[in-house]
Every structure is written in C-alpha cells, then in structure tokens.
Design a protein around this motif. Structure first.
Motif, short mmCIF file in Angstrom:
data_model
loop_
_atom_site.label_atom_id
_atom_site.label_comp_id
_atom_site.label_asym_id
_atom_site.label_seq_id
_atom_site.Cartn_x
_atom_site.Cartn_y
_atom_site.Cartn_z
N GLU A 32 -8.52 7.29 -3.47
CA GLU A 32 -8.08 6.24 -4.39
C GLU A 32 -6.67 5.77 -4.05
OE1 GLU A 32 -10.26 5.00 -6.57
OE2 GLU A 32 -8.74 3.47 -6.98
N SER A 36 -5.88 2.02 -2.97
CA SER A 36 -4.97 1.20 -3.79
C SER A 36 -3.87 0.61 -2.92
CB SER A 36 -4.39 2.05 -4.90
OG SER A 36 -3.30 1.43 -5.47
N SER A 39 -5.33 -2.05 -0.57
CA SER A 39 -5.69 -3.32 -1.21
C SER A 39 -4.45 -4.07 -1.67
CB SER A 39 -6.66 -3.10 -2.36
OG SER A 39 -5.97 -2.92 -3.55
N LEU A 40 -3.36 -3.35 -1.91
CA LEU A 40 -2.13 -4.01 -2.37
C LEU A 40 -1.31 -4.56 -1.20
CD1 LEU A 40 -1.04 -4.49 -5.17
CD2 LEU A 40 0.31 -2.43 -4.97
N PHE A 41 -1.15 -3.76 -0.13
CA PHE A 41 -0.24 -4.16 0.95
C PHE A 41 -0.95 -4.44 2.27
CE2 PHE A 41 2.22 -1.46 -1.92
CZ PHE A 41 3.20 -2.36 -2.28
N VAL A 71 9.59 2.21 -3.35
CA VAL A 71 9.22 1.27 -4.42
C VAL A 71 7.77 0.82 -4.26
CG1 VAL A 71 9.75 -0.95 -5.46
CG2 VAL A 71 11.59 0.50 -4.69
N ARG A 74 5.42 3.58 -5.24
CA ARG A 74 5.36 3.64 -6.70
C ARG A 74 4.42 2.58 -7.25
NH1 ARG A 74 9.25 5.73 -10.49
NH2 ARG A 74 10.87 6.60 -9.19
N ALA A 75 4.55 1.35 -6.72
CA ALA A 75 3.70 0.26 -7.18
C ALA A 75 2.24 0.56 -6.88
CB ALA A 75 4.13 -1.06 -6.53
N ALA A 78 1.03 3.02 -9.33
CA ALA A 78 0.90 2.45 -10.66
C ALA A 78 -0.35 1.60 -10.80
CB ALA A 78 2.13 1.61 -10.99
N CYS A 79 -0.84 1.07 -9.67
CA CYS A 79 -2.02 0.20 -9.72
C CYS A 79 -3.32 0.98 -9.86
CB CYS A 79 -2.08 -0.67 -8.47
SG CYS A 79 -0.97 -2.05 -8.57
N ILE A 80 -3.26 2.29 -9.78
CA ILE A 80 -4.49 3.08 -9.93
C ILE A 80 -4.78 3.22 -11.42
CG2 ILE A 80 -5.53 5.33 -9.56
CD1 ILE A 80 -3.66 5.59 -7.13
N ASN A 81 -5.93 2.73 -11.85
CA ASN A 81 -6.23 2.93 -13.27
C ASN A 81 -7.57 3.63 -13.49
OD1 ASN A 81 -7.98 0.80 -12.89
ND2 ASN A 81 -7.65 0.04 -14.96
#
Lengths: 120, 217
Positions: A32, A36, A39-41, A71, A74-75, A78-81
């Motif tokens: 995960e 995450s 998919s973000l970066f 940073v 961290r982001a 944080a995007c893992i829900n």
C-alpha cells in the motif's frame, strides 16, 4: 565493495503509528505504501524517494526514505486511507537520521505514554 | 521552536460520534474541531484544552443560499458552503456573513474579489486528496492550484480542512501541511491556514465582536 561514506545516499527514518480498525499484515502495508507513493509521484518520484519499510509490528513502524524527500513521503503516507478494505490513518511520530534514534526517541516514548494510564 | 507549536483547528468534520473524534483529534495535536453533523446537542465528554464548535454546511439552490446565510448571521454558528458550479460560488461570495467557501470549482478573479470584500475564507478540502485516486484526484489538485493562485493575488484567507467523517480520515497538522505542499502551498501558509485564520474566524464569531476593529471587552 563498500561505498565511500561521502558517496552514500543520505537517508532519513520516519517513525510512524497506524490507527486501524483491524490488525494489518506487513506485506499489505508495504504494498500500500509503494502504491500510494507511485500513484502520487509516479515512478520517477518513487525512485527518488526510495521508500523502504525497515520494521513494523502491530501499530508502529519505521520507514526509510531519501533525506530530501521527507515531506513527499509524509504526503504519501497521509494519502493512505484503506489497506485491503481496512480503514487506516497513518501518523508520523517523528523523523530521525538513524534507526536507533527513531526507535528510542519516538516509538519507545509512545509506548511509555500509552501504558501510563494502566499503572494508575 | 518549530512552526508547529500553535493551536490547530480542523474546520469541517462530520463524525458519527463526536466524542471519539474529539479524543482522537486531541491526540493528533488539534485544539478544536468544528462539527457539522446534526448530533452535536448530546453531551460529550471533552478532553482537556479541547473545544468543539458547531458548524453548518449549507446545501441549497443558489437562489436560496443567500437567505440561509442571512438567517445564520450573528448566530455564532460557523457557516460553510461547499463550492461547486459558478452559480453556487457566486451566491456564496456575494452574501455577507458566510465564513468559508470550500473548494470552489472554476474560481475566477471576480469571485475572488467579492470574497475578499466580504472577508470569506477559501477552504481547501484535503480529504478529497486522501479519498480519491487517479483522474479525480488530478482534477481536485488542479482546482486547488487555481484557487491558491487567486487566494494569493487577492490576499484571501485560506483554510485547510480534512472533511473527515470518521477518525480514520483525520490527519495530524504536519501531515496536512505535507498534503498541502502537493499543490504548492508553503509550510508557513499551511500553518496559518490551520491556526491563525481559524482563530480569527472564531474571534469574529464570538458574541463580544461587533465589527472589524470594534470589540466589547
């Protein structure tokens, strides 16, 4: 052969804590986190961040990343829900330059803090 | 000391059990939350140094939004309009008394000017970054980029919220700052958006406040 110390990649260790409905398996968490971040970066971003899970048991763990990318990491966390349908929230307890530092300063401290009410 | 030694507030939560949410938010480093779900009247055991404020999310047709905002004026309840199409945004920014316009789509300079005239804060919904994936998240990030551009140009107040429905949607202030850096917000702007600006809105909502610059002591 060993890399010269000055030529090694600099890294940071993030001590984190998971708040989840059920217990989570290590392999699911690893998948995960990388999903995450990718998919973000994207692949390039992920290769610069170089995330690696150093240790994880039950609630807290330590994640390694590149020194300049705390940073972004961290982001990404944080995007893992949710992890396989289990709702989770990840909180970074602190960042350190060594595994020892991260464990002693943040993870053991949070364990002491939690066990306090039971003693009373 | 670090920039994160402030009081932090999350201005839009709608939990099923506010008590549990309050305890968790306190642990995450918040000093207060605004709850918009209806069940806020029941007695809640609040942790120390923590407060829950009542808020209302106005959902109505553009023509009715003005009326609703007028009704809530001077009530001490924090009013939030979830931004959307142009008409909703326009009705929201043109009425005095609204506190937050959350995540407006297709924001433009006319709307931004009106918002700055009526001192309405622009909300950034970070919950959408957490919950959405792929195309939908790209779209949200683009809207946020436009919004922050206008907010900077017209000196609008910015607010970061998690829009959390449960404790698992909650993120700590540092995580919120990291998420806001994804659309180009600086760390100091993010800290202000979670501490100084919410405090300003709360001050404006307090019964002792009369008008900008006039306050009953």
């Amino acid at each position: 052969m060993k890399t010269l110390p000055t030529l090694r990649e600099k890294k940071r260790y993030l001590a984190f804590e998971i708040n989840s409905e059920n217990s989570i398996l290590r392999q699911d968490l690893v998948r995960e986190i990388s999903n995450s971040i990718i998919s973000l970066f994207g692949d390039i971003g992920a290769s610069q961040i170089r995330p690696a899970l150093m240790s994880f048991e039950g609630r807290s763990g330590i994640l390694r990343c590149a020194r300049e990318k705390t940073v972004e990491t961290r982001a990404g966390l944080a995007c893992i829900n949710n992890i396989r349908g289990i709702r989770v929230s990840i909180r970074v307890l602190g960042i350190s330059g060594t595994i020892k530092g991260a464990t002693e300063k943040f993870i053991q401290q949070s364990l002491i803090k939690e066990s306090e009410p039971e003693r009373r | 000391m670090s920039q994160f030694d402030h009081k932090f507030y999350d201005f839009l939560t709608h939990p099923d059990s506010p008590g549990q949410m309050a305890a968790e938010a306190k642990r995450y480093g918040y000093s207060g939350i605004v709850v918009t779900s209806s069940k806020t009247n029941e007695e809640i055991l609040l942790p120390e140094d923590f407060s829950i404020y009542k808020g209302i999310e106005i959902q109505a047709k553009p023509s009715r939004i003005r009326e609703q905002i007028k009704k809530l004026k001077n009530s001490g309840i924090i009013s939030i309009v979830r931004g959307g199409e142009e008409e909703i945004n326009r009705a929201a920014v043109e009425s005095v008394g609204l506190d937050i316009l959350l995540q407006p789509l297709e924001f433009n300079n006319v709307l931004a000017k009106a918002a700055s005239d009526h001192s309405i804060a622009i909300g950034f919904n970070l919950g959408s970054l957490i919950k959405l994936k792929g195309d939908a998240r790209i779209r949200e990030l683009n809207y946020m980029k436009t919004n922050i551009k206008h907010a900077r140009k017209y000196n609008l107040e910015m607010i970061l919220t998690g829009d959390s429905g449960s404790v698992y949607d909650l993120r700590s202030p540092r995580e919120m700052a990291a998420l806001s850096s994804l659309f180009g917000m600086t760390q100091s702007e993010a800290v202000d958006a979670m501490s100084a600006i919410p405090l300003g809105i709360l001050r404006r909502k307090s019964p002792n406040y009369v008008q900008e610059g006039i306050e009953i002591l």
